[in-house]
Design an enzyme around this catalytic site. Sequence first.
Site, PDB file in Angstrom:
ATOM      1  N   ARG A 183      37.512  39.717  28.538  1.00 42.59           N
ATOM      2  CA  ARG A 183      38.004  38.541  27.806  1.00 42.59           C
ATOM      3  C   ARG A 183      37.041  37.368  27.801  1.00 42.59           C
ATOM      4  O   ARG A 183      37.311  36.345  27.181  1.00 42.59           O
ATOM      5  CB  ARG A 183      39.310  38.080  28.440  1.00 42.59           C
ATOM      6  CG  ARG A 183      39.130  37.528  29.850  1.00 42.59           C
ATOM      7  CD  ARG A 183      40.442  37.403  30.547  1.00 42.59           C
ATOM      8  NE  ARG A 183      40.324  36.802  31.862  1.00 42.59           N
ATOM      9  CZ  ARG A 183      41.301  36.818  32.758  1.00 42.59           C
ATOM     10  NH1 ARG A 183      42.432  37.431  32.478  1.00 42.59           N
ATOM     11  NH2 ARG A 183      41.136  36.233  33.913  1.00 42.59           N
ATOM     12  N   ARG A 253      34.938  44.525  40.616  1.00 44.97           N
ATOM     13  CA  ARG A 253      35.439  44.844  41.960  1.00 44.97           C
ATOM     14  C   ARG A 253      35.142  46.311  42.274  1.00 44.97           C
ATOM     15  O   ARG A 253      35.577  46.816  43.289  1.00 44.97           O
ATOM     16  CB  ARG A 253      36.958  44.630  42.052  1.00 44.97           C
ATOM     17  CG  ARG A 253      37.421  43.204  41.788  1.00 44.97           C
ATOM     18  CD  ARG A 253      37.027  42.237  42.901  1.00 44.97           C
ATOM     19  NE  ARG A 253      37.545  40.893  42.636  1.00 44.97           N
ATOM     20  CZ  ARG A 253      36.945  40.005  41.853  1.00 44.97           C
ATOM     21  NH1 ARG A 253      35.782  40.294  41.273  1.00 44.97           N
ATOM     22  NH2 ARG A 253      37.481  38.809  41.653  1.00 44.97           N
ATOM     23  N   HIS A 305      29.579  35.557  33.306  1.00 41.69           N
ATOM     24  CA  HIS A 305      31.046  35.488  33.287  1.00 41.69           C
ATOM     25  C   HIS A 305      31.487  34.102  32.801  1.00 41.69           C
ATOM     26  O   HIS A 305      30.672  33.202  32.601  1.00 41.69           O
ATOM     27  CB  HIS A 305      31.600  35.707  34.701  1.00 41.69           C
ATOM     28  CG  HIS A 305      31.406  37.092  35.207  1.00 41.69           C
ATOM     29  ND1 HIS A 305      32.419  38.001  35.325  1.00 41.69           N
ATOM     30  CD2 HIS A 305      30.286  37.746  35.625  1.00 41.69           C
ATOM     31  CE1 HIS A 305      31.956  39.139  35.796  1.00 41.69           C
ATOM     32  NE2 HIS A 305      30.661  39.020  35.995  1.00 41.69           N
ATOM     33  N   GLU A 383      29.204  31.562  36.029  1.00 38.54           N
ATOM     34  CA  GLU A 383      30.472  31.242  35.363  1.00 38.54           C
ATOM     35  C   GLU A 383      30.140  30.171  34.328  1.00 38.54           C
ATOM     36  O   GLU A 383      29.822  29.035  34.668  1.00 38.54           O
ATOM     37  CB  GLU A 383      31.516  30.726  36.365  1.00 38.54           C
ATOM     38  CG  GLU A 383      31.920  31.739  37.447  1.00 38.54           C
ATOM     39  CD  GLU A 383      32.795  32.886  36.942  1.00 38.54           C
ATOM     40  OE1 GLU A 383      33.239  32.825  35.771  1.00 38.54           O
ATOM     41  OE2 GLU A 383      33.015  33.839  37.705  1.00 38.54           O
TER      42      GLU A 383
HETATM   43 ZN   LIG Z   1      34.452  37.400  35.002  1.00 36.23          ZN
END
Ligand SMILES: [Zn+2]
Length: 426
Positions: A183, A253, A305, A383
């Site tokens: 997303r 993960r 990300h 991020e």
């Molecule tokens: Zn992410």
Amino acid sequence: MKNWVWILLVSAAFAKHEEYAGWKSYFVAPTTQEQLEFLGSIRDVLDLDYLSYATVDRNGLVLVKPEHQEEFISTLNNQGINYRVHAEDVKKQLDNDDEQIEARRSSLRSTPEGEMPYDNYQPLDVIYNYIDKVAEQYPDVVTLVTPANSFEGYPIKYLKISSSNFEDPTKSVIFIESTIHAREWIAPPTATYAIHKLVENLTDPELLEKFDWIILPVANPDGYVFSFETSRFWRKTRSTEFSTSCPGVDGNRNFDFFWNTIGTSSNLCADNYAGGRPFSEVETRVVRDIIHEHLDRMVMYLSMHSYGSMILYSWGHDGSLSNQAFSLHSVGISMADAIYENSLPHFPRYSVGNSRLVVGYAASGISADYAHAVGVPLSYTYELPGFGGGFVGFHLNPRYIKQVAEETWEGIAVGAKRAGALFGNQ
Ligand SMILES: [Zn+2]
């Protein structure tokens, strides 16, 4: 007849985000490290979904399911943590977001085939057409590699960019991986823009003279397509090996470093489900194999990300520091400074630090830690910015996509040079 078609189209559009009916989103504003840690600690208990991580004195954005609304509010009140509603009705906000993106799409010029526009979010086929075209037009510098197909059968594509066909052992390798989380739509433009600046618009020849580049714009194509077409907040892969009713594994993960020890869920339906074993997903194996193939020369790995305006480094599972912590921090700050110099006044300044400490939440099996553990000296999770850039609904306002792509590139370029100087062979 026409009216019926119109009604059908409208109801199809409004049925799209039905799964988020009754959800709300909140800004949370921790003012101490304790409050930040507390917000991390209730993530799994209340099945919270952080779209943007909070830091101390900086808002985070969290999705809360209907069944946990009451407890969420009372828990935050008890702890004295500030919050305010972001979207009273998540489904309705997503419908508004769609309208905004669609209106923007129809008001813009249409993009010629194979061109990568930065004025709106891009479906997978636009990105793939672009990298196919770049590979075709610049065969001396660009090699398109399709190492595998995704679980659902999309090719996973990356570009190798080199002025010496990856044959010069004195050059350092930089690997940019993006969109293992489906997303996070602001991530692919930063990867394709890096391709643009290395191939179509090379203004700094040193970046090809001293470096070979590997750029993987969409590591998780199944999830990416699914987040456009079906579930806007889809984050995982789409594999059904461990569950058909709750498909998918959190790719970030699934790496074999303290795998499934903390910051993951054993609930197969959870967004941070680590998978049934490390590297269960073809998408994470592709990333792993690139790292190992070029490990002897790879000086920097970046995993792109969103959101949060953060540059994060190891170790994510326990907040301890690696023996490269000084270099990781110093180069991280250099990248953040370069971004800041090219950013807009209302964009937040990047936070740089250990991922566990900055976001207040431990995570295991993440790609940047794996890369660092196996020997990539500088390994970071970016991020990208969301807030401050005119955050509308659940997107960074599309008018700032180009800004984010450009400023991020300035950070990457500075990071590469510092990585080469510190750890390269030249
Ligand atoms: Zn992410």
